[in-house]
Design a protein around this motif. Structure first.
Motif, PDB file in Angstrom:
ATOM      1  N   UNK A 159       0.765  -1.271   0.072  1.00 19.10           N
ATOM      2  CA  UNK A 159       0.152   0.066   0.017  1.00 19.10           C
ATOM      3  C   UNK A 159       0.775   1.341  -0.007  1.00 19.10           C
ATOM      4  N   UNK A 219       1.293  -0.165  13.420  1.00 22.22           N
ATOM      5  CA  UNK A 219       2.508   0.973  13.933  1.00 22.22           C
ATOM      6  C   UNK A 219       3.347   0.097  14.825  1.00 22.22           C
ATOM      7  N   UNK A 277      -6.536  -1.245  17.796  1.00 23.39           N
ATOM      8  CA  UNK A 277      -5.737  -1.917  19.014  1.00 23.39           C
ATOM      9  C   UNK A 277      -5.883  -0.861  20.326  1.00 23.39           C
ATOM     10  N   UNK A 288      -1.751  -2.235   5.470  1.00 20.77           N
ATOM     11  CA  UNK A 288      -0.843  -1.355   5.974  1.00 20.77           C
ATOM     12  C   UNK A 288      -0.191  -1.929   7.168  1.00 20.77           C
ATOM     13  N   UNK A 344      -7.365   2.909   1.208  1.00 24.76           N
ATOM     14  CA  UNK A 344      -6.495   1.709   1.377  1.00 24.76           C
ATOM     15  C   UNK A 344      -7.134   0.514   0.640  1.00 24.76           C
ATOM     16  N   UNK A 389      -7.342 -11.634  16.513  1.00 24.64           N
ATOM     17  CA  UNK A 389      -7.501 -12.872  15.776  1.00 24.64           C
ATOM     18  C   UNK A 389      -8.222 -14.044  16.134  1.00 24.64           C
ATOM     19  N   UNK A 409     -11.959  -2.413   4.502  1.00 26.57           N
ATOM     20  CA  UNK A 409     -10.591  -2.553   4.995  1.00 26.57           C
ATOM     21  C   UNK A 409     -10.796  -2.935   6.606  1.00 26.57           C
ATOM     22  N   UNK A 424      -9.001  -8.391  11.966  1.00 24.02           N
ATOM     23  CA  UNK A 424      -8.291  -9.762  12.046  1.00 24.02           C
ATOM     24  C   UNK A 424      -6.894  -9.621  12.450  1.00 24.02           C
ATOM     25  N   UNK A 425      -6.517  -8.418  12.360  1.00 26.76           N
ATOM     26  CA  UNK A 425      -5.093  -8.317  13.045  1.00 26.76           C
ATOM     27  C   UNK A 425      -4.992  -8.335  14.320  1.00 26.76           C
ATOM     28  N   UNK A 433      -9.831  -6.154   7.726  1.00 20.60           N
ATOM     29  CA  UNK A 433      -8.423  -6.639   7.963  1.00 20.60           C
ATOM     30  C   UNK A 433      -7.908  -6.179   9.209  1.00 20.60           C
ATOM     31  N   UNK A 434      -7.990  -5.015   9.680  1.00 22.92           N
ATOM     32  CA  UNK A 434      -7.793  -4.558  10.819  1.00 22.92           C
ATOM     33  C   UNK A 434      -8.032  -5.398  12.010  1.00 22.92           C
ATOM     34  N   UNK A 448      -8.952   4.358  10.126  1.00 21.52           N
ATOM     35  CA  UNK A 448      -8.656   3.273  11.113  1.00 21.52           C
ATOM     36  C   UNK A 448      -7.136   2.793  10.712  1.00 21.52           C
ATOM     37  N   UNK A 449      -6.418   2.266  11.734  1.00 25.37           N
ATOM     38  CA  UNK A 449      -5.270   1.372  11.305  1.00 25.37           C
ATOM     39  C   UNK A 449      -5.247   0.227  12.279  1.00 25.37           C
ATOM     40  N   UNK A 450      -4.227  -0.534  12.281  1.00 24.01           N
ATOM     41  CA  UNK A 450      -4.434  -1.804  13.146  1.00 24.01           C
ATOM     42  C   UNK A 450      -3.894  -1.120  14.531  1.00 24.01           C
ATOM     43  N   UNK A 451      -3.244  -0.088  14.528  1.00 24.10           N
ATOM     44  CA  UNK A 451      -2.521   0.439  15.945  1.00 24.10           C
ATOM     45  C   UNK A 451      -3.854   1.325  16.496  1.00 24.10           C
ATOM     46  N   UNK A 452      -4.637   1.963  15.787  1.00 27.19           N
ATOM     47  CA  UNK A 452      -5.739   2.676  16.279  1.00 27.19           C
ATOM     48  C   UNK A 452      -6.879   1.871  16.935  1.00 27.19           C
ATOM     49  N   UNK A 487      -0.097   3.142  22.399  1.00 25.47           N
ATOM     50  CA  UNK A 487       1.121   2.296  22.094  1.00 25.47           C
ATOM     51  C   UNK A 487       2.433   3.077  22.163  1.00 25.47           C
TER      52      UNK A 487
END
Lengths: 193, 588
Positions: free
Chosen positions: A38, A67, B315, A64, B162, B248, B238, B244-245, B241-242, B309-313, B323
């Protein structure tokens, strides 16, 4: 969950990061991995910060990199590499091109380019390596092959057969520049040895 | 079947090809642009750029009424422009399938707002698919055309940045065969939306939505992933996907169709979990509907509405813990925002506007970067075409010197998109504002797409070319002049004269985008600076050209140097230097 490897490419619009990450993703697919990649287009051609996320493994979910989970930070420019350090996981690797490109505020005299970035990176990250991409590219016969020379340096850190790299470059690099790019790739590999 | 790495946009184009689409239309807009750039690679589809999204959709509707499958693509804000035909299209339904691909831009990577287009599905009563990777982008595109015809409704395919710009591995398929040939078929009760007909169609729309919601409960695109544990997640796109990260172990109800929702499926899924999350980007679109079913969920009480969103956000939101990165940057780093290219013909225009102390009502395009320092010459920017109406409105309420200061600035493509209507109003209602049209002969910001005044089509075929000067004259602007933006003084004087004029006026600054490949001849020998002549006055830094770099430690007070790799020899800097320090690079 099966291990996913995360490579973050960082640099400046116009440096050929897109092509480098395209070749990298193609190679990883040929090697049999699930791959996601990405980056943000749109503004990237106009000299702004650019980063590309490449993730591979048995099964990849997020396109992505989470972080703080980059296994490798692959930097095309010093300031952009340093800027992205917080993405690197503890014990991760850095490969960085020895190059400073002035952001607008520096070019217009409003701010200074940070000093000693190579050192600042090395101080924090024990597994870091500096490569002079332009020197290698010039040696390969074309200053525009910096991105592929750097990719050669990265290839050294990945366990992927050489013929897959060549196959991917043959597919994705314009034919008339292929031989120079293959040479740059090889020089990059040697430089990072 | 073959395996390829495709972006979401490439996969949608491929899906359209496989679905037998005959007509694909769009107006460019990040992150949707590459859909049409890729459909154009398949000769079986007629792919074209329309002047705006409303026209694009109307062309798509025409093809659909003729019995052909058609794809229309746009970014989220473009959907606002196309909203008028959209809300009635859901009433007429379709003949050939019609899919509207809309790309949202959470985080505003390249947009002026962060709207969630899922609300349009509900408001326009139009079903919406949302893929979570490139494979689904392809599959759902095919599926959407089938469902469009099955349920007699246009269908949305919604992506976000994304999805549109991520690449992942896709197995491609073969194109469908045996679709009916387009033909004329009169069916006024369905296609003529007068009140008497439309009233009846509204009932049909409601029935079809009910049927589709029921149908979707048993379709594989709405899928339950069973896992141990008592945490459940409802998600789509998307965000899946986040999820699932980050979770899990959770069971997941992944929605491929985000409107209408499969209520029975949701109710059955929900009752099995003590803790149920709805993980979605932007608005609580799914969450609100699930809550309305009387189901307790955790959603926007912890997840952010603003930003992507992101995986970190995700989480952090779920764990409640911030984090902490392993490595940090301890010093303040200069930002690196995008900038107008070296040799951009807009640069001198903004320099002139700044010197004239104009109040600039701006618009959408590369030239919006005229807002950035050191040019800092844009005072408003709302949406495509708004510069003209905004200038007129200010002109109505201001007096004297303030009134004269107002200048609208708009690009050629944006002017054709929706600026021309504003200009008609300007003349019709007696505004005395000045409009500058930055004519660089291309739709530059989105990556140089052709437009009706560029002289070429999407396929690269030469086409009739709108004469912007004649167009402005034809709506009644008496004072239309063209200037060469490479000449700073000529540009400044022309704009100044027109600002002072108490009549509507247009200044067209005419010079092609430096990146247009066919105009590569405009690149000239790079310039260099004679270090003996440079006094370090910084006058040339005021245009913010990326090719001019300040060396603070050179000479007594610093000097400017030219980066020859970037310089295209446009010579704007040379016009600013009072000491004649700029010269052509020898043997350049």
């Amino acid at each position: 969950m099966a291990k996913v490897t995360n490579i973050l490419l960082a640099g400046v619009g116009g440096q050929g990061i897109l092509l480098a990450s395209e070749v990298l993703s193609e190679v990883l697919m040929l090697a049999g991995y699930d791959v996601k990649k990405n980056e943000i287009h749109g503004m990237s051609q106009r000299g702004g910060s650019v980063s590309s996320h490449v993730r591979f493994g048995e099964k990849v979910y997020s396109p992505i990199i989470p972080e703080g989970e980059a296994d490798m930070l692959f930097g095309f420019e010093l300031l952009e590499t340093y800027r992205n350090l917080p993405f690197l996981k503890k014990g991760g690797q850095v490969i960085v091109n020895r190059l400073q490109l002035m952001p607008p505020s520096v070019a217009t005299g409003m701010e200074r380019y940070p000093e000693n970035l190579e050192q600042l990176i090395a101080d924090q990250v024990s597994d870091s390596q500096v490569v002079d991409g332009l020197e290698l590219a010039i040696e390969a016969g074309n200053a525009r092959t910096v991105n592929i020379a750097l990719l050669g340096a990265l290839a050294n850190k990945l366990d992927i057969e050489q013929n897959l790299w060549i196959q991917a470059m043959e597919k994705m690099v314009p034919a008339k520049f292929l031989s120079q790019n293959l040479k740059a790739f090889e020089l990059g590999r040697q430089a990072a040895n | 079947m073959s395996k390829e790495i495709l972006s979401g946009n490439e996969a949608i184009a491929r899906g359209a090809y496989e679905a037998g689409v005959k007509v694909a239309v769009a107006y460019p807009g990040t992150p949707s642009t590459e859909i049409l750039e890729n459909t154009a690679n398949y000769p079986s589809m007629d792919s074209s750029w329309a002047p705006n999204e409303k026209v694009a959709l109307e062309v798509g509707i025409g093809a659909c009424f003729g019995g052909a499958r058609s794809l229309v693509a746009m970014k989220h804000v473009g959907l606002n422009v196309a909203a008028d035909p959209l809300f009635t299209l859901s009433y007429t339904g379709v003949r050939g399938g019609l899919v509207l691909a809309v790309a949202d831009d959470p985080e505003l990577h390249s947009s002026q707002n962060e709207q969630d287009s899922r609300h349009y599905a509900r408001a326009a009563k139009m079903p919406m698919f949302e893929p979570s990777d490139s494979q689904e982008a392809l599959t759902y595109t095919r599926l959407a055309f089938e469902a469009s015809e099955q349920f007699d409704t246009p269908i949305f395919l919604r992506t976000t940045t994304r999805i549109a710009h991520s690449k992942s591995i896709v197995e491609t398929g073969e194109p469908v065969t045996g679709l009916p040939e387009p033909s004329l078929e009169r069916d006024p009760a369905k296609f003529v939306m007068l009140p008497g007909n439309a009233r009846k169609r509204h009932y049909v729309v409601e029935e079809q939505l009910e049927k589709m919601a029921e149908w979707s409960c048993s379709q594989s695109f709405n899928q339950i992933e069973e896992r141990d544990g008592d945490v459940g997640v409802i998600t789509a796109g998307v965000s899946y996907q986040y999820a699932r990260e980050v979770l899990p172990e959770a069971s997941v109800l992944k929605l491929g169709l985000v409107y209408p929702l499969p209520k029975t499926l949701i109710a059955d899924f929900a009752k099995r979990f003590k803790t149920l999350y709805v993980i979605e980007e932007l608005e609580p679109f799914i969450e609100d509907q699930v809550r309305a079913m009387g189901i307790t969920v955790i959603g926007k009480d912890c997840l952010p509405i603003c930003g992507e969103l992101t995986p970190g956000r995700v989480r952090s939101a779920i764990s409640g813990k911030e984090m902490v990165p392993a490595y940090t940057t301890e010093i303040t780093l200069p930002n690196r925002p995008p900038n107008m290219c070296p040799g951009c013909p807009h640069r001198g225009v903004f320099y002139a506007l700044k010197r004239l102390k104009a109040f600039v009502t701006g618009d959408i395009g590369c030239y919006t970067l005229g807002f950035m320092p050191p040019l800092s010459a844009m005072d408003t920017c709302v949406c495509m075409g708004a510069s003209v109406g905004n200038a007129t409105g200010l002109n109505k309420v201001l007096k004297g010197a303030d009134k004269q200061k107002v200048v609208g600035v708009i690009g050629d493509s944006t002017f054709q998109h929706s600026g021309i209507n504003g200009l008609m109003d300007m003349v019709y209602n007696g505004s005395t504002a000045t409009l500058v049209i930055l004519d660089n002969s291309i739709t530059a910001m989105t990556g140089r797409q052709e437009n009706p005044a560029s002289g070429f089509t999407l396929a690269g075929v030469e086409s009739p070319c709108i004469d912007l000067e004649q167009l402005c004259r034809s709506v009644g602007v008496k004072h239309v002049r063209k200037v060469n933006p490479w000449n700073l003084e000529e540009t400044r004087l022309a704009i100044k004269e027109e600002m002072e004029r108490e009549e509507p006026s247009v200044v067209i600054t005419e010079a092609p985008c430096i990146l247009i490949k066919r105009d590569v001849g405009q690149r000239k020998t790079p310039l260099e600076i004679d270090p003996d002549k440079c006094t370090g006055c910084k006058a040339c830094l005021k245009i913010g050209c990326p090719a001019i770099e300040w060396q603070p430690d050179a000479g007594e007070r610093g000097k400017a140097v030219v980066n020859e790799l970037l310089c295209v020899g446009c010579g704007i800097c040379d016009q600013l230097c009072a000491f004649d320090a700029y010269r052509e690079v020898k043997n350049g």
